[in-house]
Design a protein around this motif. Structure first.
Motif, PDB file in Angstrom:
ATOM      1  N   ASP A   1      65.323  31.598  47.788  1.00  0.00           N
ATOM      2  CA  ASP A   1      65.888  30.467  48.520  1.00  0.00           C
ATOM      3  C   ASP A   1      67.305  30.883  48.915  1.00  0.00           C
ATOM      4  O   ASP A   1      68.199  30.974  48.075  1.00  0.00           O
TER       5      ASP A   1
ATOM      6  N   TYR B   1      67.337  24.014  42.440  1.00  0.00           N
ATOM      7  CA  TYR B   1      67.627  22.808  43.229  1.00  0.00           C
ATOM      8  C   TYR B   1      66.696  21.698  42.734  1.00  0.00           C
ATOM      9  O   TYR B   1      65.493  21.926  42.547  1.00  0.00           O
TER      10      TYR B   1
ATOM     11  N   THR C   1      69.401  29.392  50.946  1.00  0.00           N
ATOM     12  CA  THR C   1      70.134  28.273  51.552  1.00  0.00           C
ATOM     13  C   THR C   1      71.638  28.354  51.324  1.00  0.00           C
ATOM     14  O   THR C   1      72.421  28.144  52.241  1.00  0.00           O
ATOM     15  N   PHE C   2      72.061  28.654  50.087  1.00  0.00           N
ATOM     16  CA  PHE C   2      73.490  28.614  49.771  1.00  0.00           C
ATOM     17  C   PHE C   2      74.251  29.766  50.428  1.00  0.00           C
ATOM     18  O   PHE C   2      75.398  29.597  50.810  1.00  0.00           O
TER      19      PHE C   2
ATOM     20  N   GLY D   1      65.718  20.085  58.011  1.00  0.00           N
ATOM     21  CA  GLY D   1      64.687  21.066  58.372  1.00  0.00           C
ATOM     22  C   GLY D   1      64.561  22.153  57.326  1.00  0.00           C
ATOM     23  O   GLY D   1      65.404  22.288  56.434  1.00  0.00           O
TER      24      GLY D   1
ATOM     25  N   GLU E   1      58.756  24.692  51.336  1.00  0.00           N
ATOM     26  CA  GLU E   1      58.428  25.167  49.988  1.00  0.00           C
ATOM     27  C   GLU E   1      56.993  24.808  49.614  1.00  0.00           C
ATOM     28  O   GLU E   1      56.243  25.637  49.079  1.00  0.00           O
TER      29      GLU E   1
ATOM     30  N   LEU F   1      75.301  19.657  51.759  1.00  0.00           N
ATOM     31  CA  LEU F   1      76.281  20.734  51.853  1.00  0.00           C
ATOM     32  C   LEU F   1      76.063  21.501  53.150  1.00  0.00           C
ATOM     33  O   LEU F   1      75.081  21.283  53.853  1.00  0.00           O
TER      34      LEU F   1
ATOM     35  N   THR G   1      68.683  22.393  56.843  1.00  0.00           N
ATOM     36  CA  THR G   1      69.539  21.210  56.809  1.00  0.00           C
ATOM     37  C   THR G   1      70.988  21.593  56.513  1.00  0.00           C
ATOM     38  O   THR G   1      71.910  20.879  56.917  1.00  0.00           O
ATOM     39  N   LYS G   2      71.185  22.690  55.796  1.00  0.00           N
ATOM     40  CA  LYS G   2      72.501  23.041  55.262  1.00  0.00           C
ATOM     41  C   LYS G   2      73.235  23.967  56.237  1.00  0.00           C
ATOM     42  O   LYS G   2      73.500  23.568  57.343  1.00  0.00           O
TER      43      LYS G   2
ATOM     44  N   SER H   1      66.557  25.663  53.319  1.00  0.00           N
ATOM     45  CA  SER H   1      66.773  24.325  53.813  1.00  0.00           C
ATOM     46  C   SER H   1      67.722  24.522  54.985  1.00  0.00           C
ATOM     47  O   SER H   1      68.938  24.723  54.785  1.00  0.00           O
TER      48      SER H   1
ATOM     49  N   SER I   1      61.326  19.930  56.688  1.00  0.00           N
ATOM     50  CA  SER I   1      62.400  19.910  55.691  1.00  0.00           C
ATOM     51  C   SER I   1      62.271  21.166  54.839  1.00  0.00           C
ATOM     52  O   SER I   1      61.245  21.864  54.905  1.00  0.00           O
ATOM     53  N   GLY I   2      63.293  21.429  54.053  1.00  0.00           N
ATOM     54  CA  GLY I   2      63.216  22.560  53.134  1.00  0.00           C
ATOM     55  C   GLY I   2      62.059  22.396  52.161  1.00  0.00           C
ATOM     56  O   GLY I   2      61.315  23.346  51.878  1.00  0.00           O
ATOM     57  N   LEU I   3      61.883  21.177  51.652  1.00  0.00           N
ATOM     58  CA  LEU I   3      60.808  20.959  50.684  1.00  0.00           C
ATOM     59  C   LEU I   3      59.436  21.086  51.335  1.00  0.00           C
ATOM     60  O   LEU I   3      58.482  21.556  50.691  1.00  0.00           O
TER      61      LEU I   3
HETATM   62  C1  LIG Z   1      68.695  20.996  50.162  1.00  0.00           C
HETATM   63  C2  LIG Z   1      68.046  22.139  49.486  1.00  0.00           C
HETATM   64  C3  LIG Z   1      66.647  22.271  49.452  1.00  0.00           C
HETATM   65  C4  LIG Z   1      65.703  21.215  50.017  1.00  0.00           C
HETATM   66  O1  LIG Z   1      65.800  21.117  51.392  1.00  0.00           O
HETATM   67  P1  LIG Z   1      65.567  19.765  52.217  1.00  0.00           P
HETATM   68  O2  LIG Z   1      65.857  20.181  53.611  1.00  0.00           O
HETATM   69  O3  LIG Z   1      66.514  18.739  51.671  1.00  0.00           O
HETATM   70  O4  LIG Z   1      64.147  19.371  51.993  1.00  0.00           O
HETATM   71  C5  LIG Z   1      66.118  23.388  48.846  1.00  0.00           C
HETATM   72  N1  LIG Z   1      66.889  24.329  48.274  1.00  0.00           N
HETATM   73  C6  LIG Z   1      68.239  24.223  48.284  1.00  0.00           C
HETATM   74  C7  LIG Z   1      69.046  25.292  47.632  1.00  0.00           C
HETATM   75  C8  LIG Z   1      68.859  23.131  48.877  1.00  0.00           C
HETATM   76  O5  LIG Z   1      70.194  23.026  48.852  1.00  0.00           O
END
Ligand SMILES: *Cc1c(COP(=O)(O)O)cnc(C)c1O
Length: 396
Positions: free
Chosen positions: A186, A113, A188-189, A221, A92, A340, A210-211, A208, A87-89
């Motif tokens: 980070d 986040y 992700t966005f 992830g 981290e 998201l 996941t996004k 993350s 996961s993202g966490l």
């Molecule tokens: C969702 C998110 C995370 C955490 O990631 P997970 O995959 O949910 O553990 C970290 N940073 C940002 C900006 C996120 O949107």
């Protein structure tokens, strides 16, 4: 491809889309399979004691499906080493413990986040790593939050969530490096398609996946990418020692998503721009927050460091919290939900949902705020859906 030295893969200086599709994997020599198999195996036959085939020994340490994803992630971020996590966490936590120790300090975004804030505040702090918040849009505030000799990490998200603040990666890298700290971004966005933090001076990119990278809301992830061998060695050691790795099926889904990241992001941006233009003129909308708008405080920096402005849009509804909640509950194409970055559009009320845990603190978000993760459906349907939902918010 003869102009490339043998050890340089043909995609190493190719365009983003080519790297996203080809990096990390060569068709399987025994079958020609174009896509890496899901290597559902925990262990590997050794050719004599210690005679590993391709370095594979045990799937916590390495798995070929994960290796393919890790190579592709490194290539799309302009890094040399990628690491995939559960996961993202998990990514981290592994990063923080790989790079920091008890008694050290990190500067984190004052609107980080929520899960990142919780990780620093409730987990890493117990372990002895202290942190201070600073607004990433304010370089001087970040510099002032640094404790010379103690600060090991400056952690940045840009754009931030849900107010889409922008941090100047190049300037923040200089501030961190002046103090002997590392800059973590980070990404992700924005996704690697819209923003390349390593090229702007960041030391580590966090995702993350996941996004947007996964992009289909079907897998959780995380990832880390670096281009320094020493940082990579520490992360590799901790990835194996802590064990929060991506499983082979999750790695396969994420790699599948990554291949279409560029086309998806362009459509996310196209649709977001159309929706922003529409909301700006809407009588029920108080304010539209999008880094692509010239009056957004981070617009100039975003225009410099991002290819486009992304698929996340926030807006404030006239009529306060009740009106914002009514809008969130009346959409049909936009699904009410957290997360998201998927192909489907999502709507949420940050004050009651993703950011409920910061109510009553400095990080509290406006009660009339609505956040959209704009998907890649037909944009006419998205606009019409928002219109019918916003009609609930208009004074009768
Ligand atoms: C969702 C998110 C995370 C955490 O990631 P997970 O995959 O949910 O553990 C970290 N940073 C940002 C900006 C996120 O949107």
């Amino acid at each position: 491809m003869s102009e490339h030295p043998a050890q340089q893969p043909y995609w190493s200086d190719a365009g983003f889309e080519t790297r996203a599709i080809h990096a990390g994997y060569e068709p399987d020599p025994s079958t020609g399979a174009v896509i890496p198999p899901i290597y559902a195996t925990s262990t590997y036959k050794q050719d004599g004691v210690g005679g590993l085939r391709g370095g594979y020994e045990y799937s916590r340490s390495a798995n070929p499906t994960r290796t393919a994803l890790e190579g592709a992630l490194a290539a799309v971020e302009g890094g040399t080493h990628g690491f995939a996590f559960a996961s993202g966490l998990a990514a981290e936590d592994t990063l923080v413990r790989a790079l920091c120790g008890p008694g050290q300090h990190a500067v984190i975004p004052d609107d980080a986040y929520g899960g990142t804030f919780r990780l620093f505040d409730k987990v890493e702090q117990v372990w002895g790593l202290v942190h201070s918040p600073a607004a990433v849009s304010d370089v001087d505030a970040v510099r002032a939050a640094i404790r010379p000799g103690e600060t090991r990490l400056v952690w940045v998200e840009t754009p931030t969530n849900p107010l889409l603040g922008i941090g100047d990666i190049e300037a923040l890298a200089a501030v961190a490096h002046d103090a002997g700290a590392l800059l973590v971004v980070d990404n992700t966005f924005a996704s690697p398609y819209l923003q390349q933090p390593l090229a702007l001076g960041a030391d580590v990119v966090v995702h993350s996946t996941t996004k947007y990278v996964g992009g289909h809301s079907d897998v959780v992830g995380g990832a880390l990418v670096v281009r320094d061998d020493d940082l990579a060695d520490r992360i590799r050691f901790h990835q194996n020692a802590m064990g929060a790795v991506a499983g082979p099926f999750d790695a396969w889904l994420t790699l599948r998503g990554l291949k279409t990241l560029a086309v998806r992001m362009d459509r996310h941006c196209d649709n977001a721009e159309r929706i922003v233009a529409h909301l700006l003129d809407h009588p029920a909308v108080e304010q539209v927050i999008y880094p692509g708008l010239p009056d957004h405080p981070g617009h100039e920096v975003a225009a410099r460091q991002m290819k486009r402005f992304g698929g996340m849009v926030s807006f404030r509804v006239k009529g306060g919290e009740a009106a914002a909640l009514a809008v969130c509950e009346r959409t049909h194409v936009f699904t009410l939900g957290e997360s998201l970055g998927g192909v489907e559009s999502l709507i949420e009320h940050p004050g009651r949902m993703t950011h409920a845990s910061v109510a009553g603190t400095d990080l509290e978000v406006p009660a009339d705020l609505v956040r959209l993760s704009v998907g890649i459906e037909s944009v006419e349907d998205l606009v019409a859906d928002l219109d019918q939902a916003l009609s609930a918010a208009l004074p009768r």
